[in-house]
Design a protein around this motif. Structure first.
Motif, short mmCIF file in Angstrom:
data_model
loop_
_atom_site.label_atom_id
_atom_site.label_comp_id
_atom_site.label_asym_id
_atom_site.label_seq_id
_atom_site.Cartn_x
_atom_site.Cartn_y
_atom_site.Cartn_z
N ALA A 1 83.78 49.17 47.04
CA ALA A 1 83.69 48.00 46.14
C ALA A 1 82.81 48.32 44.94
O ALA A 1 83.11 47.91 43.82
CB ALA A 1 83.15 46.79 46.91
N HIS A 2 81.74 49.08 45.15
CA HIS A 2 80.89 49.49 44.03
C HIS A 2 81.62 50.49 43.13
O HIS A 2 81.52 50.40 41.91
CB HIS A 2 79.56 50.06 44.52
CG HIS A 2 78.57 48.99 44.82
ND1 HIS A 2 77.84 48.35 43.85
CD2 HIS A 2 78.21 48.41 45.99
CE1 HIS A 2 77.07 47.43 44.39
NE2 HIS A 2 77.28 47.44 45.69
N GLN A 3 82.36 51.42 43.72
CA GLN A 3 83.14 52.37 42.93
C GLN A 3 84.14 51.64 42.04
O GLN A 3 84.39 52.05 40.92
CB GLN A 3 83.90 53.35 43.83
CG GLN A 3 83.04 54.39 44.49
CD GLN A 3 83.84 55.27 45.46
OE1 GLN A 3 85.02 55.04 45.73
NE2 GLN A 3 83.17 56.27 46.00
N GLU A 4 84.69 50.55 42.56
CA GLU A 4 85.69 49.76 41.83
C GLU A 4 85.04 48.75 40.88
O GLU A 4 85.73 48.04 40.16
CB GLU A 4 86.60 49.03 42.82
CG GLU A 4 87.34 49.94 43.77
CD GLU A 4 88.58 50.55 43.16
OE1 GLU A 4 89.18 49.93 42.27
OE2 GLU A 4 88.95 51.66 43.58
N GLY A 5 83.71 48.66 40.91
CA GLY A 5 83.00 47.74 40.03
C GLY A 5 83.15 46.28 40.43
O GLY A 5 83.06 45.38 39.59
N LEU A 6 83.33 46.02 41.71
CA LEU A 6 83.58 44.66 42.19
C LEU A 6 82.40 43.99 42.85
O LEU A 6 82.30 42.78 42.83
CB LEU A 6 84.74 44.68 43.19
CG LEU A 6 86.09 45.11 42.62
CD1 LEU A 6 87.08 45.31 43.74
CD2 LEU A 6 86.60 44.08 41.63
N CYS A 7 81.56 44.74 43.51
CA CYS A 7 80.51 44.13 44.33
C CYS A 7 79.32 43.69 43.49
O CYS A 7 78.81 44.45 42.67
CB CYS A 7 80.06 45.12 45.41
SG CYS A 7 79.05 44.33 46.68
N SER A 8 78.87 42.46 43.75
CA SER A 8 77.74 41.92 42.99
C SER A 8 76.42 42.09 43.73
O SER A 8 75.38 41.64 43.27
CB SER A 8 77.98 40.44 42.69
OG SER A 8 78.14 39.72 43.90
N THR A 9 76.45 42.76 44.89
CA THR A 9 75.23 43.00 45.66
C THR A 9 74.71 44.41 45.36
O THR A 9 75.47 45.26 44.93
CB THR A 9 75.51 42.85 47.17
OG1 THR A 9 76.43 43.87 47.55
CG2 THR A 9 76.06 41.48 47.50
#
Length: 191
Positions: free
Chosen positions: A179-187
């Motif tokens: 999710a971080h690689q995809e730029g999606l996670c806000s945490t």
């Protein structure tokens, strides 16, 4: 003196960014030489979509590789929540907010925490006009061998811990990274 130091840092950053862009362009040029069939095979090996035009396939191959546990589960035909999805958001919320061995998290609290991750494209509470919400697919997380999530007494939920290399915790950590690689996670990213 301070200006020179800042300027040197910017210069180093610019050189690093330029080098990364050059490597990206070189990799793209090498991939363009391949046939669509060869590109699709490479995408399949990485558990990426194999549909689309040549440029779509190349773009998928230029992205960082998914965590290996997700690729391995997909190859074994085991369920892997897609990023973005409600199930991925639920798993990320569990890995971030539940301590193994402690009491699980209630559905209501888990839905709020999953929404806060930003890992689902859709609202966890649904669109209001449909029976389905972010909890609708949770059965997929509870089923399987091994299951990814377990339901405890009092309708509380936690990630599975066994077997260590395929358990819910391992998959949830990998989904969080993806999710971080995809730029999606806000945490914040995990260690």
């Amino acid at each position: 003196d301070i200006e020179m130091e800042g300027s040197a840092k910017n210069s180093t950053f610019d050189e690093g960014a330029a080098r990364a862009q050059l490597e990206h362009n070189e990799a793209a040029a090498e991939l363009r030489k391949l046939s669509i069939a060869a590109l699709k095979e490479r995408c399949k090996e990485r558990d990426e979509k194999i549909s689309g035009k040549k440029d779509d396939l190349i773009a998928r191959l230029l992205k960082p590789r998914k965590p290996e546990i997700l690729i391995l589960r997909a190859r074994r035909k085991l369920y892997v929540p897609r990023v973005p999805s409600s199930n991925a958001a639920i798993m990320v919320a569990l890995v971030l907010h539940h301590t193994p061995g402690s009491q699980g998290i209630t559905k209501e609290r888990l839905m709020v925490l999953a929404e806060e991750t930003g890992v689902s494209k859709e609202s966890m509470s649904g669109d209001g006009g449909s029976f389905y919400d972010g909890w609708s697919g949770v059965k997929q997380l509870l089923d399987g061998d091994p299951a990814l999530v377990r339901k405890e007494k009092g309708f509380r939920y936690s990630l599975t811990t066994q077997p260590p290399n395929m358990c819910g915790i391992a998959v949830a950590k990998a989904l969080h990274k993806l999710a971080h690689q995809e730029g999606l996670c806000s945490t914040p990213p995990a260690d």
